[in-house]
Scaffold this motif. Sequence first.
Motif, PDB file in Angstrom:
ATOM      1  N   ILE A  20       0.829  -1.197   0.000  1.00 20.14           N
ATOM      2  CA  ILE A  20       0.000   0.000   0.000  1.00 20.14           C
ATOM      3  C   ILE A  20       0.871   1.258   0.000  1.00 20.14           C
ATOM      4  O   ILE A  20       0.564   2.243  -0.667  1.00 20.14           O
ATOM      5  CB  ILE A  20      -0.977  -0.012   1.193  1.00 20.14           C
ATOM      6  CG1 ILE A  20      -2.060  -1.053   0.930  1.00 20.14           C
ATOM      7  CG2 ILE A  20      -1.604   1.353   1.418  1.00 20.14           C
ATOM      8  CD1 ILE A  20      -3.005  -1.283   2.074  1.00 20.14           C
ATOM      9  N   GLN A  23       2.123   2.097  -3.533  1.00 20.33           N
ATOM     10  CA  GLN A  23       1.175   2.433  -4.584  1.00 20.33           C
ATOM     11  C   GLN A  23       1.300   3.904  -4.955  1.00 20.33           C
ATOM     12  O   GLN A  23       1.620   4.738  -4.119  1.00 20.33           O
ATOM     13  CB  GLN A  23      -0.256   2.143  -4.129  1.00 20.33           C
ATOM     14  CG  GLN A  23      -0.610   0.693  -4.171  1.00 20.33           C
ATOM     15  CD  GLN A  23      -2.069   0.470  -3.820  1.00 20.33           C
ATOM     16  OE1 GLN A  23      -2.775   1.380  -3.429  1.00 20.33           O
ATOM     17  NE2 GLN A  23      -2.507  -0.758  -3.970  1.00 20.33           N
ATOM     18  N   SER A  27      -3.167   6.964  -8.453  1.00 17.83           N
ATOM     19  CA  SER A  27      -4.160   5.916  -8.675  1.00 17.83           C
ATOM     20  C   SER A  27      -5.140   5.834  -7.514  1.00 17.83           C
ATOM     21  O   SER A  27      -6.189   5.232  -7.632  1.00 17.83           O
ATOM     22  CB  SER A  27      -3.479   4.559  -8.872  1.00 17.83           C
ATOM     23  OG  SER A  27      -2.905   4.116  -7.657  1.00 17.83           O
ATOM     24  N   GLY A  29      -5.285   4.104  -4.971  1.00 12.83           N
ATOM     25  CA  GLY A  29      -5.440   2.801  -4.325  1.00 12.83           C
ATOM     26  C   GLY A  29      -6.804   2.170  -4.509  1.00 12.83           C
ATOM     27  O   GLY A  29      -7.539   2.476  -5.441  1.00 12.83           O
ATOM     28  N   ILE A  30      -7.160   1.311  -3.599  1.00 12.50           N
ATOM     29  CA  ILE A  30      -8.391   0.523  -3.690  1.00 12.50           C
ATOM     30  C   ILE A  30      -9.614   1.354  -3.341  1.00 12.50           C
ATOM     31  O   ILE A  30     -10.662   1.222  -3.945  1.00 12.50           O
ATOM     32  CB  ILE A  30      -8.313  -0.688  -2.748  1.00 12.50           C
ATOM     33  CG1 ILE A  30      -7.209  -1.633  -3.190  1.00 12.50           C
ATOM     34  CG2 ILE A  30      -9.615  -1.446  -2.683  1.00 12.50           C
ATOM     35  CD1 ILE A  30      -6.967  -2.763  -2.233  1.00 12.50           C
ATOM     36  N   SER A  33     -11.107   3.758  -6.105  1.00 12.04           N
ATOM     37  CA  SER A  33     -11.448   3.079  -7.344  1.00 12.04           C
ATOM     38  C   SER A  33     -12.783   2.353  -7.243  1.00 12.04           C
ATOM     39  O   SER A  33     -13.374   1.997  -8.248  1.00 12.04           O
ATOM     40  CB  SER A  33     -10.351   2.085  -7.731  1.00 12.04           C
ATOM     41  OG  SER A  33     -10.256   1.066  -6.763  1.00 12.04           O
ATOM     42  N   THR A  45      -6.618  -0.597 -13.712  1.00 11.80           N
ATOM     43  CA  THR A  45      -5.998  -1.177 -12.528  1.00 11.80           C
ATOM     44  C   THR A  45      -4.582  -1.619 -12.842  1.00 11.80           C
ATOM     45  O   THR A  45      -4.347  -2.387 -13.751  1.00 11.80           O
ATOM     46  CB  THR A  45      -6.816  -2.390 -12.035  1.00 11.80           C
ATOM     47  OG1 THR A  45      -8.161  -1.998 -11.904  1.00 11.80           O
ATOM     48  CG2 THR A  45      -6.318  -2.864 -10.698  1.00 11.80           C
ATOM     49  N   SER A  46      -3.645  -1.142 -12.059  1.00  9.48           N
ATOM     50  CA  SER A  46      -2.254  -1.536 -12.263  1.00  9.48           C
ATOM     51  C   SER A  46      -1.981  -2.867 -11.569  1.00  9.48           C
ATOM     52  O   SER A  46      -2.804  -3.379 -10.807  1.00  9.48           O
ATOM     53  CB  SER A  46      -1.327  -0.457 -11.714  1.00  9.48           C
ATOM     54  OG  SER A  46      -1.456  -0.381 -10.316  1.00  9.48           O
ATOM     55  N   SER A  49      -2.102  -2.702  -7.717  1.00 12.28           N
ATOM     56  CA  SER A  49      -3.456  -2.676  -7.165  1.00 12.28           C
ATOM     57  C   SER A  49      -4.068  -4.071  -7.163  1.00 12.28           C
ATOM     58  O   SER A  49      -4.725  -4.473  -6.198  1.00 12.28           O
ATOM     59  CB  SER A  49      -4.341  -1.734  -7.956  1.00 12.28           C
ATOM     60  OG  SER A  49      -3.900  -0.416  -7.817  1.00 12.28           O
ATOM     61  N   LYS A  50      -3.848  -4.810  -8.241  1.00  4.33           N
ATOM     62  CA  LYS A  50      -4.343  -6.189  -8.295  1.00  4.33           C
ATOM     63  C   LYS A  50      -3.671  -7.050  -7.226  1.00  4.33           C
ATOM     64  O   LYS A  50      -4.314  -7.874  -6.583  1.00  4.33           O
ATOM     65  CB  LYS A  50      -4.088  -6.791  -9.674  1.00  4.33           C
ATOM     66  CG  LYS A  50      -4.940  -6.221 -10.760  1.00  4.33           C
ATOM     67  CD  LYS A  50      -4.603  -6.858 -12.092  1.00  4.33           C
ATOM     68  CE  LYS A  50      -5.374  -6.246 -13.225  1.00  4.33           C
ATOM     69  NZ  LYS A  50      -5.035  -6.839 -14.524  1.00  4.33           N
ATOM     70  N   THR A  52      -2.478  -5.976  -4.411  1.00  2.00           N
ATOM     71  CA  THR A  52      -3.020  -5.569  -3.118  1.00  2.00           C
ATOM     72  C   THR A  52      -4.356  -6.244  -2.856  1.00  2.00           C
ATOM     73  O   THR A  52      -4.603  -6.738  -1.751  1.00  2.00           O
ATOM     74  CB  THR A  52      -3.194  -4.037  -3.065  1.00  2.00           C
ATOM     75  OG1 THR A  52      -1.949  -3.420  -3.371  1.00  2.00           O
ATOM     76  CG2 THR A  52      -3.659  -3.584  -1.703  1.00  2.00           C
TER      77      THR A  52
END
Length: 104
Positions: A20, A23, A27, A29-30, A33, A45-46, A49-50, A52
């Motif tokens: 985290i 990141q 972006s 983060g989660i 998004s 999604t990078s 992120s996937k 994570t």
Amino acid sequence: MYSVLFGFQIFITILIAIVIVFQKSSSDGIVSSNIGNQLPSNSQTSFISKFTIFLVFVFMANSLILAKDCISRYQREKSIINALENEPAPLENDVSDQNVPKME
């Protein structure tokens, strides 16, 4: 097995924190998004992120396994205690009126 799972849980927790931190802030983060209950597309999604999200799922699965293990341990210990409570006391050291001094 409990100590192995607990050690794995600590490892996953540290790994999630590191991922985290690395990141990109652009972006977001989660959290951002998933605003509006929409999952991001694959192009948005990078990899990090996937990764994570994958680590979070592994963390949750390991948490559930640890919880199930703790519950089964508690039930086993509880059943042993219940069995000992229902067992009659030994009569070897039976207290009778003859060996108990009377208070006057």
